[in-house]
Design a protein around this motif. Structure first.
Motif, PDB file in Angstrom:
ATOM      1  N   TYR A  21       0.748  -1.338   0.031  1.00 33.55           N
ATOM      2  CA  TYR A  21      -0.055   0.067   0.225  1.00 33.55           C
ATOM      3  C   TYR A  21       0.900   1.274  -0.026  1.00 33.55           C
ATOM      4  O   TYR A  21       1.759   1.542   0.768  1.00 33.55           O
ATOM      5  N   VAL A  22       0.647   2.135  -1.095  1.00 36.21           N
ATOM      6  CA  VAL A  22       1.473   3.197  -1.150  1.00 36.21           C
ATOM      7  C   VAL A  22       0.709   4.411  -0.345  1.00 36.21           C
ATOM      8  O   VAL A  22      -0.610   4.451  -0.571  1.00 36.21           O
ATOM      9  N   ASP A  23       1.173   4.741   0.817  1.00 36.34           N
ATOM     10  CA  ASP A  23       0.575   5.686   1.805  1.00 36.34           C
ATOM     11  C   ASP A  23       0.201   7.004   1.287  1.00 36.34           C
ATOM     12  O   ASP A  23       0.996   7.809   0.889  1.00 36.34           O
ATOM     13  N   LYS A  24      -1.183   7.036   1.076  1.00 37.05           N
ATOM     14  CA  LYS A  24      -1.568   8.633   0.424  1.00 37.05           C
ATOM     15  C   LYS A  24      -2.491   9.221   1.559  1.00 37.05           C
ATOM     16  O   LYS A  24      -3.173  10.203   1.415  1.00 37.05           O
ATOM     17  N   THR A  25      -2.165   8.820   2.977  1.00 34.61           N
ATOM     18  CA  THR A  25      -3.020   9.210   4.127  1.00 34.61           C
ATOM     19  C   THR A  25      -2.509  10.753   4.380  1.00 34.61           C
ATOM     20  O   THR A  25      -3.503  11.355   5.061  1.00 34.61           O
ATOM     21  N   GLN A  26      -1.399  11.127   3.981  1.00 30.87           N
ATOM     22  CA  GLN A  26      -1.254  12.904   4.293  1.00 30.87           C
ATOM     23  C   GLN A  26      -1.996  13.469   3.512  1.00 30.87           C
ATOM     24  O   GLN A  26      -2.453  14.388   4.048  1.00 30.87           O
ATOM     25  N   ALA A  27      -2.097  13.270   2.265  1.00 25.38           N
ATOM     26  CA  ALA A  27      -3.099  14.009   1.307  1.00 25.38           C
ATOM     27  C   ALA A  27      -4.471  14.133   1.691  1.00 25.38           C
ATOM     28  O   ALA A  27      -5.174  15.122   1.718  1.00 25.38           O
ATOM     29  N   ILE A  28      -4.764  12.938   2.282  1.00 23.48           N
ATOM     30  CA  ILE A  28      -6.223  12.708   2.559  1.00 23.48           C
ATOM     31  C   ILE A  28      -6.549  13.505   3.749  1.00 23.48           C
ATOM     32  O   ILE A  28      -7.584  14.084   3.974  1.00 23.48           O
ATOM     33  N   TYR A  29      -5.529  13.366   4.669  1.00 25.26           N
ATOM     34  CA  TYR A  29      -5.475  14.054   6.030  1.00 25.26           C
ATOM     35  C   TYR A  29      -5.871  15.644   5.564  1.00 25.26           C
ATOM     36  O   TYR A  29      -6.547  16.414   6.226  1.00 25.26           O
ATOM     37  N   GLU A  30      -4.998  16.184   4.841  1.00 25.86           N
ATOM     38  CA  GLU A  30      -4.885  17.531   4.575  1.00 25.86           C
ATOM     39  C   GLU A  30      -6.375  17.935   3.966  1.00 25.86           C
ATOM     40  O   GLU A  30      -6.836  19.159   3.996  1.00 25.86           O
ATOM     41  N   MET A  31      -6.829  17.239   3.056  1.00 27.40           N
ATOM     42  CA  MET A  31      -8.092  17.241   2.460  1.00 27.40           C
ATOM     43  C   MET A  31      -9.213  17.259   3.468  1.00 27.40           C
ATOM     44  O   MET A  31      -9.995  18.302   3.371  1.00 27.40           O
ATOM     45  N   LYS A  56     -13.682   5.818   3.268  1.00 30.80           N
ATOM     46  CA  LYS A  56     -14.588   5.079   4.056  1.00 30.80           C
ATOM     47  C   LYS A  56     -14.052   4.533   5.074  1.00 30.80           C
ATOM     48  O   LYS A  56     -14.858   4.408   6.323  1.00 30.80           O
ATOM     49  N   GLU A  57     -13.147   3.788   5.332  1.00 34.51           N
ATOM     50  CA  GLU A  57     -12.533   3.253   6.561  1.00 34.51           C
ATOM     51  C   GLU A  57     -12.148   4.130   7.531  1.00 34.51           C
ATOM     52  O   GLU A  57     -12.184   4.069   8.746  1.00 34.51           O
ATOM     53  N   LEU A  58     -11.592   5.116   7.017  1.00 35.01           N
ATOM     54  CA  LEU A  58     -10.902   6.377   7.856  1.00 35.01           C
ATOM     55  C   LEU A  58     -12.410   6.808   8.687  1.00 35.01           C
ATOM     56  O   LEU A  58     -12.331   6.984   9.804  1.00 35.01           O
ATOM     57  N   PHE A  59     -13.522   7.130   8.047  1.00 32.38           N
ATOM     58  CA  PHE A  59     -14.702   7.861   8.618  1.00 32.38           C
ATOM     59  C   PHE A  59     -15.481   6.736   9.484  1.00 32.38           C
ATOM     60  O   PHE A  59     -16.141   7.013  10.359  1.00 32.38           O
ATOM     61  N   LYS A  60     -15.235   5.529   9.202  1.00 30.96           N
ATOM     62  CA  LYS A  60     -15.772   4.456  10.056  1.00 30.96           C
ATOM     63  C   LYS A  60     -14.892   4.180  11.207  1.00 30.96           C
ATOM     64  O   LYS A  60     -15.414   3.422  12.057  1.00 30.96           O
ATOM     65  N   GLY A  61     -13.748   4.736  11.264  1.00 26.05           N
ATOM     66  CA  GLY A  61     -13.063   4.872  12.432  1.00 26.05           C
ATOM     67  C   GLY A  61     -12.200   3.695  12.729  1.00 26.05           C
ATOM     68  O   GLY A  61     -11.850   3.075  13.853  1.00 26.05           O
ATOM     69  N   ASN A  62     -11.961   2.730  11.541  1.00 25.50           N
ATOM     70  CA  ASN A  62     -11.246   1.433  11.508  1.00 25.50           C
ATOM     71  C   ASN A  62      -9.639   1.863  12.090  1.00 25.50           C
ATOM     72  O   ASN A  62      -8.820   1.691  11.094  1.00 25.50           O
ATOM     73  N   LYS A  63      -9.450   2.083  13.157  1.00 22.89           N
ATOM     74  CA  LYS A  63      -7.944   2.670  13.426  1.00 22.89           C
ATOM     75  C   LYS A  63      -6.956   1.492  13.264  1.00 22.89           C
ATOM     76  O   LYS A  63      -5.815   1.840  12.680  1.00 22.89           O
ATOM     77  N   GLU A  64      -7.011   0.343  13.286  1.00 25.26           N
ATOM     78  CA  GLU A  64      -6.015  -0.610  13.133  1.00 25.26           C
ATOM     79  C   GLU A  64      -5.371  -0.877  11.754  1.00 25.26           C
ATOM     80  O   GLU A  64      -4.377  -1.212  11.615  1.00 25.26           O
ATOM     81  N   LEU A  65      -6.359  -0.570  10.657  1.00 21.80           N
ATOM     82  CA  LEU A  65      -6.203  -0.571   9.244  1.00 21.80           C
ATOM     83  C   LEU A  65      -5.084   0.561   9.175  1.00 21.80           C
ATOM     84  O   LEU A  65      -4.246   0.389   8.022  1.00 21.80           O
ATOM     85  N   PHE A  66      -4.992   1.654   9.801  1.00 24.99           N
ATOM     86  CA  PHE A  66      -3.977   2.608   9.554  1.00 24.99           C
ATOM     87  C   PHE A  66      -2.751   2.545  10.262  1.00 24.99           C
ATOM     88  O   PHE A  66      -2.055   3.794  10.141  1.00 24.99           O
ATOM     89  N   LYS A  67      -2.474   1.562  10.995  1.00 24.63           N
ATOM     90  CA  LYS A  67      -1.222   1.473  11.706  1.00 24.63           C
ATOM     91  C   LYS A  67       0.029   1.646  10.858  1.00 24.63           C
ATOM     92  O   LYS A  67      -0.131   1.044   9.826  1.00 24.63           O
ATOM     93  N   ASN A  68       0.863   2.424  11.378  1.00 25.59           N
ATOM     94  CA  ASN A  68       2.048   2.722  10.521  1.00 25.59           C
ATOM     95  C   ASN A  68       1.951   3.520   9.512  1.00 25.59           C
ATOM     96  O   ASN A  68       2.936   4.063   8.553  1.00 25.59           O
ATOM     97  N   LEU A  69       0.913   4.168   9.105  1.00 37.39           N
ATOM     98  CA  LEU A  69       0.392   5.000   8.138  1.00 37.39           C
ATOM     99  C   LEU A  69       0.654   6.630   8.629  1.00 37.39           C
ATOM    100  O   LEU A  69       0.370   6.715   9.875  1.00 37.39           O
ATOM    101  N   TYR A  70       0.817   7.653   7.849  1.00 41.24           N
ATOM    102  CA  TYR A  70       0.894   9.120   8.321  1.00 41.24           C
ATOM    103  C   TYR A  70      -0.273   9.462   9.299  1.00 41.24           C
ATOM    104  O   TYR A  70       0.007  10.035  10.119  1.00 41.24           O
ATOM    105  N   ILE A  71      -1.445   9.154   8.820  1.00 43.01           N
ATOM    106  CA  ILE A  71      -2.598   9.374   9.667  1.00 43.01           C
ATOM    107  C   ILE A  71      -2.929   8.852  10.841  1.00 43.01           C
ATOM    108  O   ILE A  71      -3.719   9.365  11.587  1.00 43.01           O
ATOM    109  N   TYR A  72      -2.100   8.030  11.298  1.00 44.45           N
ATOM    110  CA  TYR A  72      -2.654   7.046  12.240  1.00 44.45           C
ATOM    111  C   TYR A  72      -2.537   7.882  13.758  1.00 44.45           C
ATOM    112  O   TYR A  72      -3.238   7.690  14.446  1.00 44.45           O
ATOM    113  N   ASN A  73      -1.351   8.871  14.072  1.00 43.33           N
ATOM    114  CA  ASN A  73      -1.429   9.556  15.302  1.00 43.33           C
ATOM    115  C   ASN A  73      -2.137  10.834  15.066  1.00 43.33           C
ATOM    116  O   ASN A  73      -2.056  11.664  15.987  1.00 43.33           O
TER     117      ASN A  73
END
Length: 525
Positions: A21-31, A56-73
Motif C-alpha cells: 500500500y502506497v501511503d496517501k493518507t497525508q494528502a487525505i488528512y490535509e483534504m 470509507k474506512e477512515l470515517f468508520k474509525g477502523n484505526k488498526e487498518l491505518f497503523k504505521n501510516l501517516y494519519i494514524y497519530n
C-alpha cells in the motif's frame, strides 16, 4: 516480499492481506482537515476507487487498518460516522429506466443496512429521507462517498438521448446533497469527466474541485520516490531480469509509465501499468489495452483538431474544466481520460494556460498505433507491411533503411531517450501496429535476442546497437560500421538462430546515434 495489489481497490483487503500500500493518507488528512465537499477527476484505473475505500474506512474509525501510516497519530478515532457509499461501477445504467431503478435499489439497501423504513415514493425524496433518517438514528452527520459519479453518462456517450436522460436523473439525485447539507459531514465524488455547470454540476455548485490543485496532484498514482520506497524488491528483480543497472531500469519505467501531471510540476506513474510490469517483468501497453473506448478514436478521427493531439498544445485552463457531450472537444476529452497530461503551467495576460502533451511512451505509442496514418485504409496499411516484407526478403537494405529512417523522423523529440531500449521499444511497437508478429527480449539458452519477427517464409533476428553523439562533430562516438558489425557478430556468435534450425533466417543489424540510424541485412546459413 509483499504481494502486488493488482485489481484490488478495497483498502481493508490490501492492509489485512498485507499487499503493498502506497501511503496517501497525508494528502487525505490535509483534504479532510481543510474542507467538507470535494470532487476529483482522474482517468480510469488510476486509484480513485482505492482512495474512496480509504476514506470509507477512515470515517468508520477502523484505526488498526491505518497503523504505521501517516494519519494514524493524527486522526480522532473516537469519531465514527455513518457512510453512504455509491459505486457507479456496480450500478446498472444501460437505460434511464434501469438507472433509476438501480439507484432506488441501492437507496433501499442502505436503508435496510441502518434498519430504516423509507416512506417516500420518488427516488430523490427517498434519497433525501435516507440522509435525514440516518442522521437522526445515529446522531451523527453522514459521510457521502460517490465513486465514478459520471459513469452512467460516459457509458452512454455515443447515444446522446440516453446520456441526456441519465444526466437529468443524476442531476436531480445529486441536488439532494446540497439540500441536505445540514446533515452531512463530508462529501467526496470521483469521476473521469467534469461536466459543465449548466448540466450535472448545477446541483453541486458548492463542490471544491481539486483535480488541478497542486496540493493534491499526487493523491493518485505513484511518485518517483514512492516507487523507489515501496517497490525496492520488485525493482531489483526487474533490474536483474533485464540485465540493467538500477538507474537504467528506473529510466525505462519512467519512459514507459511516468509523466502524468495535473499541475505541470509534480508527476506520477500510472499505478495500473506499474503493478502489471512488476507482475510480468515485461514492458507493455497495460493501461491502454484495458479498454480504450472506441468512441475516443472515433471522436479524434472525425475532428479537424486531431493534429493538435499529436503535438504539444497550449490551452486555457477553462477549456479543461468542462465536458460537453453535445459538442465533444477532443482536447478536453483526451485530457480528462488520461491520453494527454499537463507538462507546464503558463500565465498569459493573467489567465492560466496549460501545455498538454502525451504523458509517456505507453500512451503515445499506443495511441499512434490506433491513429497511424489516419487517412490510410486497412488495405494501404497492409500494402506497407507487404512492402517491408519484400524489402527484408530481398535483402534490400537501402529501401528498408529509408523506411526505418522515415518512421524515426516522426517520433517527437520530447520523448526521445538516448538508450538502446528506447529504440528497441518504439520499433517493436511500430512493427506490431503494422501487423507483424514480433517478440522482444526472446530467450535462448545463452542470452536474449533484441527482436524476433516471424513471417511465413522466414524468421528475422534483429539486434540493436546504440552510441552517443559527439557534440563537437555530431557524429557517433562508436562508428556505425563498428556497431553494425558488433550486432551481426553477436547474432552469430551467440547462435540466436539455432532455435529456428529448420527456418530461413535473416539477420538485421540496426545501429542508432541520436536520430541517425543505419541498418544491415544478411542471411544466416
Amino acid at each position: 516480499m509483499k504481494e502486488l495489489p493488482i485489481g484490488i481497490s478495497t483498502f481493508s483487503k490490501i492492509i489485512e492481506k498485507d499487499y503493498i500500500y502506497v501511503d496517501k493518507t497525508q494528502a487525505i488528512y490535509e483534504m479532510v482537515k481543510t474542507g467538507e465537499t470535494y470532487f476529483l477527476s482522474r482517468p480510469r484505473r488510476f486509484g480513485k476507487s482505492l482512495l474512496v475505500s480509504t476514506l470509507k474506512e477512515l470515517f468508520k474509525g477502523n484505526k488498526e487498518l491505518f497503523k504505521n501510516l501517516y494519519i494514524y497519530n493524527k486522526w480522532d478515532w473516537n469519531e465514527k460516522y455513518p457512510i453512504i457509499h455509491l459505486d457507479f461501477g456496480d450500478i446498472a445504467c444501460e437505460t434511464p429506466e434501469i438507472l433509476k431503478l438501480s439507484l432506488e435499489e441501492v437507496v433501499m439497501e442502505i436503508a435496510e443496512e441502518y434498519n430504516i423504513i423509507l416512506k417516500k415514493k420518488l427516488l430523490n425524496t427517498k434519497f433525501s429521507e435516507l440522509i435525514k433518517k440516518i442522521h437522526e438514528k445515529t446522531d451523527k452527520k453522514v459521510v457521502v462517498l460517490i465513486d465514478e459519479y459520471d459513469m452512467a453518462i460516459i457509458d452512454s456517450i455515443e447515444n446522446i438521448e440516453i446520456a441526456k436522460q441519465n444526466r437529468d436523473i443524476l442531476s436531480g439525485f445529486y441536488r439532494v446533497l446540497k439540500a441536505k447539507d445540514e446533515y452531512l459531514r463530508f462529501i467526496f465524488l470521483t469521476g473521469v469527466s467534469k461536466f459543465s455547470k449548466t448540466s450535472i454540476f448545477s446541483g453541486l455548485n458548492n463542490l471544491n474541485d481539486i483535480t488541478l490543485n497542486k496540493n493534491f496532484s499526487c493523491i493518485c498514482g505513484y511518485t518517483h520516490q514512492e516507487l523507489k520506497d515501496n517497490f525496492k524488491e520488485y525493482l531489483n528483480l526487474l533490474k536483474d531480469d533485464l540485465s540493467l543497472t538500477s538507474s537504467e531500469v528506473l529510466d525505462k519505467i519512467n519512459f514507459w509509465y511516468d509523466g502524468y501531471s495535473w499541475d505541470g510540476e509534480n508527476k506520477v506513474y500510472n499505478p495500473f501499468s506499474t503493478l502489471k510490469l512488476f507482475n510480468s517483468y515485461e514492458f507493455s501497453d497495460y493501461w491502454f489495452d484495458t479498454g480504450t473506448p472506441d468512441f475516443l478514436i472515433k471522436v479524434l478521427k472525425k475532428s479537424n483538431d486531431y493534429s493538435a493531439v499529436l503535438k504539444p498544445i497550449i490551452i486555457k485552463q477553462s477549456r479543461l474544466n468542462t465536458f460537453d457531450y453535445n459538442n465533444l472537444d477532443p482536447i478536453t476529452l483526451f485530457f480528462q481520460t488520461g491520453y494527454l497530461t499537463i507538462t507546464e503551467k503558463i500565465i498569459i495576460n493573467d489567465v492560466i494556460h496549460y501545455k498538454l502533451e502525451f504523458p509517456n511512451f505507453e500512451v503515445e505509442s499506443s495511441l499512434l498505433d490506433h491513429l497511424i496514418d489516419l487517412n490510410l485504409s486497412e488495405k494501404k496499411i497492409g500494402e506497407r507491411k507487404e512492402k517491408i516484407i519484400s524489402q527484408i526478403e530481398k535483402l534490400d537494405n537501402e529501401s528498408f533503411q529509408k523506411e526505418m529512417k522515415a518512421f524515426l523522423a516522426r517520433i517527437p523529440g520530447r520523448i526521445h531517450i538516448e538508450q538502446e531500449y528506447y529504440y528497441q521499444s518504439i520499433y517493436l511497437a511500430w512493427l506490431y501496429a503494422l501487423g507483424f508478429e514480433t517478440e522482444g527480449e526472446s530467450p535462448t539458452n545463452i542470452d536474449y535476442t533484441d527482436m524476433i519477427l516471424k513471417e511465413e517464409d522466414f524468421i528475422v533476428i534483429a539486434e540493436f546497437k546504440f552510441s552517443k553523439i559527439r557534440e563537437t562533430t555530431n557524429q557517433p562516438i562508436k562508428s556505425f560500421d563498428k556497431m553494425l558489425n558488433e550486432a551481426l557478430n553477436q547474432i552469430k556468435s551467440k547462435k540466436y538462430h539455432e532455435k529456428y534450425f529448420d527456418e530461413k533466417i535473416i539477420a538485421i543489424a540496426i545501429a542508432f546515434a541520436g536520430k541517425q540510424l543505419q541498418t544491415q541485412i544478411t542471411t544466416i546459413e
